[in-house]
Design a protein around this motif. Structure first.
Motif, short mmCIF file in Angstrom:
data_model
loop_
_atom_site.label_atom_id
_atom_site.label_comp_id
_atom_site.label_asym_id
_atom_site.label_seq_id
_atom_site.Cartn_x
_atom_site.Cartn_y
_atom_site.Cartn_z
N LEU A 27 28.87 12.65 -11.78
CA LEU A 27 27.91 13.32 -10.87
C LEU A 27 26.58 13.41 -11.61
O LEU A 27 26.29 14.40 -12.29
CB LEU A 27 28.43 14.71 -10.50
N ASN A 28 25.78 12.39 -11.47
CA ASN A 28 24.56 12.28 -12.29
C ASN A 28 23.27 12.39 -11.50
O ASN A 28 22.19 12.14 -12.03
CB ASN A 28 24.58 10.94 -13.04
N ASN A 29 23.40 12.72 -10.21
CA ASN A 29 22.22 12.71 -9.34
C ASN A 29 22.21 13.99 -8.53
O ASN A 29 23.27 14.46 -8.11
CB ASN A 29 22.28 11.51 -8.39
N VAL A 30 21.00 14.52 -8.28
CA VAL A 30 20.97 15.81 -7.60
C VAL A 30 19.87 15.88 -6.55
O VAL A 30 18.75 15.43 -6.78
CB VAL A 30 20.89 16.97 -8.64
N PHE A 31 20.23 16.42 -5.39
CA PHE A 31 19.30 16.67 -4.29
C PHE A 31 19.26 18.18 -4.09
O PHE A 31 20.29 18.82 -4.01
CB PHE A 31 19.81 15.99 -3.00
N TYR A 32 18.04 18.73 -3.97
CA TYR A 32 17.92 20.19 -3.89
C TYR A 32 17.63 20.70 -2.48
O TYR A 32 16.93 20.03 -1.70
CB TYR A 32 16.79 20.68 -4.81
N ALA A 33 18.16 21.89 -2.19
CA ALA A 33 17.84 22.60 -0.95
C ALA A 33 17.76 24.09 -1.29
O ALA A 33 17.67 24.43 -2.48
CB ALA A 33 18.91 22.30 0.09
N ASN A 34 17.77 24.92 -0.27
CA ASN A 34 17.57 26.36 -0.52
C ASN A 34 18.82 27.20 -0.37
O ASN A 34 18.87 28.32 -0.85
CB ASN A 34 16.52 26.90 0.45
N SER A 35 19.79 26.67 0.36
CA SER A 35 20.99 27.45 0.63
C SER A 35 22.20 26.52 0.61
O SER A 35 22.05 25.29 0.74
CB SER A 35 20.90 28.09 2.02
N PHE A 42 25.51 6.85 3.93
CA PHE A 42 26.17 5.99 2.93
C PHE A 42 27.09 4.98 3.60
O PHE A 42 27.03 3.77 3.33
CB PHE A 42 26.96 6.87 1.94
N TRP A 43 27.96 5.47 4.49
CA TRP A 43 28.93 4.55 5.13
C TRP A 43 28.21 3.54 6.02
O TRP A 43 28.65 2.38 6.12
CB TRP A 43 30.00 5.32 5.89
N ALA A 44 27.13 3.97 6.65
CA ALA A 44 26.36 3.00 7.47
C ALA A 44 25.82 1.90 6.57
O ALA A 44 25.90 0.70 6.92
CB ALA A 44 25.23 3.72 8.19
N LEU A 45 25.33 2.28 5.39
CA LEU A 45 24.82 1.27 4.45
C LEU A 45 25.93 0.38 3.92
O LEU A 45 25.71 -0.78 3.57
CB LEU A 45 24.10 1.95 3.26
N GLU A 46 27.12 0.92 3.87
CA GLU A 46 28.29 0.12 3.43
C GLU A 46 28.77 -0.81 4.53
O GLU A 46 29.76 -1.52 4.35
CB GLU A 46 29.45 1.07 3.06
N GLY A 47 28.12 -0.75 5.69
CA GLY A 47 28.53 -1.59 6.82
C GLY A 47 29.69 -0.99 7.60
O GLY A 47 30.38 -1.70 8.33
N LYS A 48 29.93 0.32 7.44
CA LYS A 48 31.02 0.97 8.17
C LYS A 48 30.48 2.19 8.92
O LYS A 48 30.85 3.34 8.62
CB LYS A 48 32.12 1.40 7.18
N VAL A 90 25.37 14.33 -6.50
CA VAL A 90 25.76 13.08 -5.83
C VAL A 90 26.33 12.14 -6.88
O VAL A 90 25.67 11.84 -7.89
CB VAL A 90 24.54 12.44 -5.14
N GLY A 91 27.55 11.68 -6.63
CA GLY A 91 28.22 10.78 -7.56
C GLY A 91 27.56 9.40 -7.60
O GLY A 91 26.81 9.02 -6.69
N ASP A 92 27.89 8.67 -8.65
CA ASP A 92 27.21 7.39 -8.87
C ASP A 92 27.47 6.39 -7.74
O ASP A 92 26.59 5.63 -7.37
CB ASP A 92 27.65 6.81 -10.22
N ARG A 93 28.70 6.40 -7.18
CA ARG A 93 29.00 5.43 -6.12
C ARG A 93 28.03 5.60 -4.94
O ARG A 93 27.42 4.62 -4.49
CB ARG A 93 30.44 5.62 -5.63
N VAL A 94 27.87 6.83 -4.48
CA VAL A 94 27.00 7.08 -3.32
C VAL A 94 25.53 6.87 -3.71
O VAL A 94 24.77 6.20 -3.00
CB VAL A 94 27.23 8.51 -2.77
N ALA A 95 25.15 7.41 -4.87
CA ALA A 95 23.74 7.33 -5.27
C ALA A 95 23.31 5.88 -5.47
O ALA A 95 22.21 5.48 -5.03
CB ALA A 95 23.53 8.11 -6.56
N ARG A 106 24.40 3.24 -4.04
CA ARG A 106 24.21 2.58 -2.74
C ARG A 106 22.88 3.02 -2.11
O ARG A 106 22.12 2.21 -1.60
CB ARG A 106 25.39 2.92 -1.82
N LEU A 107 22.58 4.32 -2.17
CA LEU A 107 21.32 4.81 -1.60
C LEU A 107 20.12 4.18 -2.33
O LEU A 107 19.12 3.83 -1.70
CB LEU A 107 21.22 6.34 -1.72
N ILE A 108 20.27 4.06 -3.64
CA ILE A 108 19.16 3.52 -4.43
C ILE A 108 19.01 2.02 -4.18
O ILE A 108 17.90 1.51 -4.00
CB ILE A 108 19.39 3.82 -5.94
#
Ligand code: PLP
Length: 450
Positions: free
Chosen positions: A112-120, A135-141, A302-307, A309-311
């Protein structure tokens, strides 16, 4: 101890006339007013009527370092002077949020090497819903949209987070979005019956596989779980439950999300419950203990697998909040993490106060209206029963719990009732003497309720 505050009723009336407070029966408050909390220090909150109340809930499961910690106040003050605000939208960032991101990557589980911030916590979970579907849309699913949660799970109050959670009263009030499914949690007190722990763990986890088969793995994006269900009643899973759950998620290629909003930042005697329980989540929700509640802040790890793909091919992720990665909140979070380390709170809970709480609560197990006590680190629950034969539950669910809670408050201690379960989640700075005092007041409250 009484404090002088002659104007309490003025504030109460002002509040009752205009304030629509969260999770509140408005008619009741308009008629009777709310308790005005004037200040807090250490492990005590003080109200406008002069009462000093031991806070066995750490606010709302969040004030992990206790009240009045000067280093957090100083961090906020200094950061407000240097840079009170700037956004992170326009290829800009700030120093505290950069440092915090590195620190969170270090203390959370591997991967878990990536972080997105919010307020709550609610916003963080909303973010997760969008992110996993994206993520799944980008994976073609793109059909993988459904998220499976659990009954009694709490993931927040936004429309999506409440739909994902398993609180039926919330679903009934316009939090009934499609593409969320729920399975029964491993709530041993209610459901274990005569099975042994291993059987109960395997059976409870098999409900996830049944649900995946029912709706089709091709339609399922993720499974979300609090490692210990907090607001649902401090429901502690049997050993082995999450091993089965993780194997099922892997088998069907479904993301596993750990909502550690309550269980994070030392509460279980580890930085995160995931580490205590051997979990390797794809994503993790953080809030509350991140800043010990001194200022609002939440995060999605956000884990490396998801991150990756987003990147790699995500383009812009059209999502964010004005206050994502707020510099003051980040500075307070850093000071809070420093303090947790400095005071050795994680190991204190693991080696000293967690075991002490467990044995102190165990002394209550013989009480005539106690059906079960359980704890994990600095989370505790006591299930009230009408009779010990059975155990037999009260017909009018919640009444005995509310009565017991009110007795505890009247005797100077804040705890919560979930159905007829009494819930404790004290600051991690609680000493063994604080635990003794807490259990003494709980005993009084139980005696009065019986
Ligand atoms: N997730 C969990 C496990 C929670 O306990 C909570 C709040 O109690 C939330 C999410 C929502 O957090 P917030 O109230 O900050 O929106």
């Amino acid at each position: 101890m009484k404090i002088d505050n002659s104007t309490s009723s003025t504030w109460q009336q002002m509040d009752a006339a205009h304030h629509l407070a969260p999770f509140t029966d408005y008619a009741e408050i308009r008629e009777h007013g709310a308790r005005v909390i004037t200040h807090a220090d250490g492990h005590y909150i003080y109200d406008g009527d002069g009462n000093m109340i031991l806070d066995a809930m750490a606010g709302l499961w969040c004030v992990n370092v206790g009240y009045g910690q000067q280093s957090l106040v100083d961090a906020a003050t200094e950061q407000m002077r240097i840079l009170p605000y700037y956004n992170n939208f326009f290829k800009t960032t700030n120093q505290p949020v950069a440092a915090l991101s590195q620190r969170l990557a270090e203390i959370t589980p591997d991967g878990l090497n990536n972080v997105f911030y919010a307020n709550s916590g609610s916003e963080a979970n909303d973010t997760i819903i969008r992110m996993v579907r994206h993520f799944w849309a980008l994976e073609g699913k793109p059909a993988k949209r459904k998220i499976i949660g659990r009954t009694y799970g709490y993931h927040g109050s936004t429309v999506m987070a409440a739909s994902m959670g398993g609180m039926v009263d919330m679903h009934r009030q316009a939090a009934d979005q499609p593409d969320f499914e729920h399975i029964r949690p491993p709530y041993a007190f209610l459901y274990q019956g005569n099975s042994d722990e291993a059987e109960f763990a395997a059976h409870s986890a098999s409900l996830l596989e049944d649900k995946i088969v029912e709706v089709g793995a091709d339609n399922v994006a993720a499974f979300i779980a609090e490692p210990i269900q907090g607001a649902g009643g401090v429901i502690i899973p049997p050993a082995g439950y999450f091993d089965h759950i993780q194997a099922i998620c892997k088998r069907h290629d479904i993301l596993f999300i750990a909502d550690e909003v309550i269980t994070g930042f030392g509460r279980t005697g580890h930085w995160f419950a995931s580490q205590a329980m051997g979990l390797a989540p794809d994503m993790m929700t953080l809030a509350k203990g991140l800043t010990s509640g001194y200022v609002p802040m939440s995060a999605v790890m956000v884990g490396d697998r998801v991150a990756q793909r987003l990147i790699a091919d995500g383009g812009e992720f059209y999502h964010g909040f004005t206050y994502s990665g707020h510099p003051v909140a980040s500075a307070v979070a850093l000071a809070n993490l420093d303090l947790i380390e400095e005071l050795g709170l994680v190991t204190r809970v693991r080696d000293e106060t967690g075991p002490y709480l467990a044995s102190a609560l165990a002394r209550l197990a013989d009480h005539p209206i106690v059906g079960e006590v359980r704890s994990y680190g600095m989370l505790g629950a006591i299930e009230l029963v009408k009779s010990k034969d059975g155990p037999t539950l009260f017909e009018d669910v919640g009444k005995a719990g509310a009565l017991c809670r009110d007795h505890a408050i009247a005797h100077g201690m804040m705890m919560r009732a979930v159905r007829d379960g009494m819930i404790m989640s004290p600051p991690l700075t609680f000493t063994t003497q604080d635990i003794d005092k807490m259990v003494d007041i709980v005993t009084l409250a139980l005696d009065k309720t019986a």
